[in-house]
Design an enzyme around this catalytic site. Structure first.
Site, PDB file in Angstrom:
ATOM      1  N   SER A 152       0.874  -1.170   0.000  1.00 22.10           N
ATOM      2  CA  SER A 152       0.000   0.000   0.000  1.00 22.10           C
ATOM      3  C   SER A 152       0.904   1.210   0.000  1.00 22.10           C
ATOM      4  O   SER A 152       1.657   1.423   0.939  1.00 22.10           O
ATOM      5  CB  SER A 152      -0.893  -0.007   1.240  1.00 22.10           C
ATOM      6  OG  SER A 152      -1.525   1.228   1.369  1.00 22.10           O
ATOM      7  N   ARG A 153       0.872   1.978  -1.096  1.00 17.51           N
ATOM      8  CA  ARG A 153       1.931   2.988  -1.271  1.00 17.51           C
ATOM      9  C   ARG A 153       1.681   4.283  -0.531  1.00 17.51           C
ATOM     10  O   ARG A 153       2.611   4.994  -0.237  1.00 17.51           O
ATOM     11  CB  ARG A 153       2.143   3.272  -2.759  1.00 17.51           C
ATOM     12  CG  ARG A 153       2.749   2.084  -3.452  1.00 17.51           C
ATOM     13  CD  ARG A 153       3.224   2.379  -4.826  1.00 17.51           C
ATOM     14  NE  ARG A 153       3.446   1.107  -5.506  1.00 17.51           N
ATOM     15  CZ  ARG A 153       2.585   0.536  -6.298  1.00 17.51           C
ATOM     16  NH1 ARG A 153       1.447   1.136  -6.570  1.00 17.51           N
ATOM     17  NH2 ARG A 153       2.834  -0.636  -6.828  1.00 17.51           N
ATOM     18  N   VAL A 154       0.429   4.637  -0.288  1.00 16.94           N
ATOM     19  CA  VAL A 154       0.225   5.936   0.362  1.00 16.94           C
ATOM     20  C   VAL A 154      -0.457   5.836   1.719  1.00 16.94           C
ATOM     21  O   VAL A 154      -0.506   6.798   2.461  1.00 16.94           O
ATOM     22  CB  VAL A 154      -0.601   6.896  -0.534  1.00 16.94           C
ATOM     23  CG1 VAL A 154       0.151   7.235  -1.782  1.00 16.94           C
ATOM     24  CG2 VAL A 154      -1.945   6.315  -0.851  1.00 16.94           C
TER      25      VAL A 154
END
Ligand code: ATP
Ligand code: MG
Length: 583
Positions: free
Chosen positions: A442-444
């Site tokens: 989950s990048r953000v």
């Protein structure tokens, strides 16, 4: 100069036969308007016009009939922006209205096959405009060619034949939106399909809209809790984020989305579930599930099932997104699930091939990337000036035999801010939700995690990574030293704690307590197959012993050092008592 070859028939419709003088006036009008053509005027009776005349010359229509004027006025009123106060607007429209006798553009159906009709004679129609066929069926302009246009049909094509008239509506394809949609099941055009009353719309949004610009956005910084420990602790999702759920068939993809929706109960989040190309019975089951669990009130289900036309399946996610935007623009938080975009891409491929667009990789047309990017870009966390609303998207993609490198999966992976990779092997071994901890990301969402969760989950990802590595290395060795054994059991225990039954979302304090206890090795002495039972008993025990602590974590989202120590101590006491009980 008149061209004697160009003889055109003009048809005059009216309820009563025209008098000789009226007839003469029409003939004069025709000579004036079409000086280069010979025109023969024929009268036909049409009682439905209620009064006045309607004149058709080739593809031009002049409508002086009562019915036609009423229709013009109706369309004008329909086109009003109903978000404003309606009465003054309506008064103004009616008083300033002048009936127009401009020729209406009427086209003619050339061919109709499957969900596509080709039409000639609508030179001014624009891409995305809604067209109306004689029998009331509607369609949308999907391709403009030099001398014809292609229209995808939203309904059954059986009533349409070559030669039928087609009318422009002047409106872009859109979706009625409004608060009254909450709790309802609608089709891709916004019509109710749950057997309930007609839905009172507050506005009409085009289904295709530009995504909010960079200035209108703010970073993702508020959590969108799924209630699933495996996700909230390891791959936290933030409001406004796009997190892909990807996996083979029957790996619990819908279940993850559904649990997330259930977890929004009482959190003032509007949830929209868009079902694309699914069996109507599965959607009915899911809706019933939402209703039974008291979640339907804050949900909208948009359904374009497998039996609906490819064009409806194609527009369904955009229509759902427009509904979401309506709430987002009011400053509310929205969660939208697209289940699933693989079937959406397939519906679009079918349409494109019928439109004779050249097929590319895996027979998808060249613009299939844009199909999903323009949809998912519309999810956002709006700036405070824009009301601060958000739309979080959970698109779902089905893979074949775990192949994430196929065309559509790679496209959508690159568009989203992370993916939850669900794996069949894990699912069948009982590890449900079957999130592959190594391949998911989950990048953000990290910024959006509450301080309490961040502090509690701190070392978990690292611990699990070490466990996975050690598991591979020790697979075939029989005698392990005590430390390795302990580390393996610890890792197995953690994995076991990530298992969660469907419809049992965990609240924030439940997750925090579980994580603090587990990661501080308090539960290490519990046999792995008992660990879930111990977790449940321990959580119940905490709520009984120290409700204030639980509430403090939930309401502040913080975990003070004292509280952390407190949890460790109380958990130790509980485990000791539990083990004494068992002896
Ligand atoms: P499809 O590819 O058919 O859409 P899917 O990937 O969406 O399937 P689901 O329908 O969500 O999968 O789940 C498949 C089955 O597994 C369902 O019967 C569901 O009830 C069950 N299931 C999913 N998650 C869990 C869970 N955490 N615990 C127990 N059962 C689960
Ligand atoms: Mg599913």
């Amino acid at each position: 100069m008149k061209n004697p070859e160009a003889t055109t028939a003009a048809l005059l419709y009216s309820p009563e036969a025209p008098s000789d003088e009226q007839r003469k006036r029409f003939e004069d009008f025709l000579t004036r308007t079409y000086p280069d053509r010979t025109i023969t005027l024929t009268w036909k009776k049409d009682a439905s016009l209620k009064g006045g005349f309607r004149l058709e010359v080739g593809s031009d229509v002049y409508d002086w009939s009562l019915q036609g004027r009423m229709e013009q006025l109706r369309r004008k009123i329909e086109a009003l922006d109903v978000r404003q106060d309606v009465l003054p607007l309506m008064r103004q429209t009616v008083t300033s209205w002048e009936p127009s006798t401009r020729p209406e553009e009427i086209g003619t159906v050339l061919t109709v096959a499957d969900d596509i009709a080709t039409i000639s004679g609508l030179q001014d129609a624009v891409y995305g405009e809604v067209l109306e066929f004689g029998n009331g069926i509607r369609g949308m302009v999907q391709e403009l060619r030099p001398d014809e246009l292609c229209c995808v049909l939203f309904g059954d094509n059986s009533g349409i034949e070559a030669g039928d008239p087609v009318r422009r509506t002047g409106k872009l394809a859109g979706m009625p939106v409004g608060d009254a949609f909450l709790g309802r099941v609608v089709d891709a055009l916004g019509q109710p399909i749950d057997g309930g009353d007609a839905i009172q719309a507050d506005a009409y949004y085009p289904i295709e809209r530009p995504a909010p610009g960079i200035i209108d956005r703010q970073p993702v910084n508020k959590p969108m809790e799924t209630g699933l420990l495996a996700i909230d602790a390891l791959f936290p999702i933030g409001r406004g984020q796009r997190e892909l759920i990807i996996g083979d068939r029957q790996t619990g993809k819908t279940a993850v989305a559904l649990d997330t929706i259930l977890n929004q109960k009482g959190k003032n989040v509007v949830c929209i579930y868009v079902a694309i190309g699914q069996k109507a019975s599965s959607v009915a089951l899911l809706t019933e599930n939402l209703r039974r669990r008291g979640a339907l009130d804050y949900c909208i289900v948009v359904n374009a099932s497998a039996s609906d036309s490819a064009s409806l399946q194609y527009i369904a996610p955009y229509a759902g997104c427009s509904l979401g935007e309506y709430f987002m623009h009011q400053g509310r938080d929205v969660l939208i699930v697209y289940d699933d975009l693989s079937k959406h891409a397939i519906a679009y491929r079918a349409l494109s091939l019928l439109l004779e667009r050249s097929p590319g990789r895996e027979a998808y047309p060249g613009d299939v990337f844009y199909l999903h990017s323009r949809l998912l870009e519309r999810s956002a966390h709006l700036s405070d000036e824009k009301g601060g609303g958000s739309m979080t998207a959970l698109p779902i993609i089905e893979t074949q035999a775990g192949d994430v490198s196929a065309y559509i999966p790679t496209n959508v992976i690159s568009i989203t801010d992370g993916q939850l990779f669900l794996e069949s092997n894990l699912f069948f071994s009982g590890q449900r939700p079957a999130v592959n901890v190594g391949l998911s990301v989950s990048r953000v969402g990290g910024d959006a995690q509450t301080k309490a969760m961040k502090k509690a989950a701190g070392a978990m990802r690292l611990d699990l990574a070490q466990y996975r590595e050690m598991e591979v290395f020790t697979q075939f060795s029989s005698d392990l030293d005590e430390t390795t054994k302990r580390q393996l059991t610890y890792g197995q225990g953690l994995m076991r704690l990530l298992r969660q039954k469907q419809y049992n979302p965990l609240s924030q304090h439940e997750q925090v307590i579980t994580l603090v206890a587990a990661l501080n090795h308090v539960l290490e002495t519990i046999p792995v197959d008992q660990i879930k039972d111990v977790q449940h008993e321990m959580l119940a025990w905490f709520e009984q012993q120290d409700m204030a602590l639980c509430q403090r974590i939930d309401s502040t989202g913080l975990l003070t050092d004292d509280d952390r120590q407190n949890i460790i101590d109380q958990a130790r006491t509980f485990v000791n008592e539990y083990q004494k009980k068992g002896q």
